[in-house]
Design a protein around this motif. Structure first.
Motif, PDB file in Angstrom:
ATOM      1  N   SER A  28       0.837  -1.195   0.000  1.00  0.00           N
ATOM      2  CA  SER A  28       0.000   0.000   0.000  1.00  0.00           C
ATOM      3  C   SER A  28       0.879   1.256   0.000  1.00  0.00           C
ATOM      4  O   SER A  28       0.405   2.348  -0.259  1.00  0.00           O
ATOM      5  N   CYS A  55       2.000  -7.567 -12.131  1.00  0.00           N
ATOM      6  CA  CYS A  55       1.010  -6.727 -11.478  1.00  0.00           C
ATOM      7  C   CYS A  55       1.300  -6.790  -9.984  1.00  0.00           C
ATOM      8  O   CYS A  55       1.337  -7.874  -9.402  1.00  0.00           O
ATOM      9  N   MET A  57      -0.092  -5.970  -6.499  1.00  0.00           N
ATOM     10  CA  MET A  57      -1.285  -5.633  -5.723  1.00  0.00           C
ATOM     11  C   MET A  57      -0.832  -5.295  -4.293  1.00  0.00           C
ATOM     12  O   MET A  57       0.344  -5.291  -3.991  1.00  0.00           O
ATOM     13  N   SER A  58      -1.755  -5.051  -3.392  1.00  0.00           N
ATOM     14  CA  SER A  58      -1.375  -4.607  -2.050  1.00  0.00           C
ATOM     15  C   SER A  58      -0.676  -5.691  -1.231  1.00  0.00           C
ATOM     16  O   SER A  58       0.195  -5.395  -0.416  1.00  0.00           O
ATOM     17  N   ASN A 149      -6.507  -8.255 -12.708  1.00  0.00           N
ATOM     18  CA  ASN A 149      -6.516  -8.337 -11.252  1.00  0.00           C
ATOM     19  C   ASN A 149      -6.957  -7.024 -10.590  1.00  0.00           C
ATOM     20  O   ASN A 149      -7.844  -7.048  -9.727  1.00  0.00           O
ATOM     21  N   PRO A 150      -6.398  -5.869 -10.949  1.00  0.00           N
ATOM     22  CA  PRO A 150      -6.844  -4.614 -10.326  1.00  0.00           C
ATOM     23  C   PRO A 150      -8.275  -4.226 -10.698  1.00  0.00           C
ATOM     24  O   PRO A 150      -8.966  -3.574  -9.921  1.00  0.00           O
ATOM     25  N   ALA A 153     -10.513  -6.330  -8.544  1.00  0.00           N
ATOM     26  CA  ALA A 153     -10.438  -5.847  -7.166  1.00  0.00           C
ATOM     27  C   ALA A 153     -11.163  -4.512  -6.987  1.00  0.00           C
ATOM     28  O   ALA A 153     -11.262  -4.003  -5.870  1.00  0.00           O
ATOM     29  N   ILE A 155     -10.250  -1.575  -8.210  1.00  0.00           N
ATOM     30  CA  ILE A 155      -9.313  -0.456  -8.065  1.00  0.00           C
ATOM     31  C   ILE A 155      -9.380   0.477  -9.273  1.00  0.00           C
ATOM     32  O   ILE A 155      -9.295   1.695  -9.137  1.00  0.00           O
ATOM     33  N   TYR A 162      -4.105   1.005 -14.297  1.00  0.00           N
ATOM     34  CA  TYR A 162      -3.372   0.617 -13.093  1.00  0.00           C
ATOM     35  C   TYR A 162      -1.878   0.816 -13.315  1.00  0.00           C
ATOM     36  O   TYR A 162      -1.280   0.216 -14.204  1.00  0.00           O
ATOM     37  N   SER A 165       1.389  -2.247 -13.162  1.00  0.00           N
ATOM     38  CA  SER A 165       1.060  -3.405 -13.980  1.00  0.00           C
ATOM     39  C   SER A 165       1.664  -3.234 -15.364  1.00  0.00           C
ATOM     40  O   SER A 165       1.851  -2.110 -15.830  1.00  0.00           O
TER      41      SER A 165
END
Length: 184
Positions: A28, A55, A57-58, A149-150, A153, A155, A162, A165
């Motif tokens: 994050s 990618c 992600m958090s 994926n984002p 999610a 986002i 994104y 990515s």
């Protein structure tokens, strides 16, 4: 370990996932994403890493990767995880703005102490489940999964929006964080 999750053919591409222990939302913060990207860049330049998609992600990162050199792919993966772990722990300890310092150090220490393969801290889950991409269909499904994926999610609305990515690379956008080898 199951034979299903081993790198058997060094000349193939693999889909892998690096997951932070306990699925902690480590990424994050930009500083930790940048450490991960710097490690990928170093391995591209110095270890023969062929990065084809990614990618971040958090709490995890998906990658499609291969190699172009003598170093084994599993050794490159090990080096990425080792370097990023050490650098992330160091940064957590030194970063004045890190409000989660005690939380992160506690959980990474707990994971490290319960794993005989580590001496103090563990940032990444032990496995990465390399999945061999030996057909065009597998490659396309994994590439789509990584880039969506984002979106899934919630986002962003489209993969190219994104920042962390390779979807931007594949869409031909000039703003990209790291070079990838495009899968044609």
């Amino acid at each position: 370990m199951s034979r299903k999750y081993k790198i058997r053919d060094q000349e193939r591409l693999y889909f892998v996932t690096f997951t932070v222990v306990e699925w902690i939302d480590l990424f994050s913060r930009q500083v930790y994403r940048d450490i991960f990207l710097d490690s990928l860049r170093f391995c591209q330049t110095n270890k023969g890493l062929d990065l084809c998609a990614y990618c971040i992600m958090s709490s995890h990162a998906h990658l499609i990767l291969g190699r172009s050199g003598d170093q084994k792919l599993e050794d490159i993966i090990r080096d990425i995880k080792k370097f990023t772990s050490l650098k992330i722990i160091q940064t957590i300890k030194e970063l004045q703005e890190e409000s989660r310092r005690n939380f992160l150090i506690h959980h990474f220490s707990k994971a490290g102490n319960s794993n005989p393969n580590n001496s103090m801290y563990q940032v990444w889950q032990q496995h990465n489940h390399p999945f061999e991409l030996n057909t065009e269909d597998k490659i396309n499904r994994c590439l789509n999964y990584i880039h969506r994926n984002p979106v899934e999610a919630g986002i962003v609305l489209s993969p190219e929006e994104y920042l962390y990515s390779s979807a931007k690379n594949y869409a031909g956008h000039p703003e990209k964080l790291i070079d990838v080898i495009l899968i044609e």
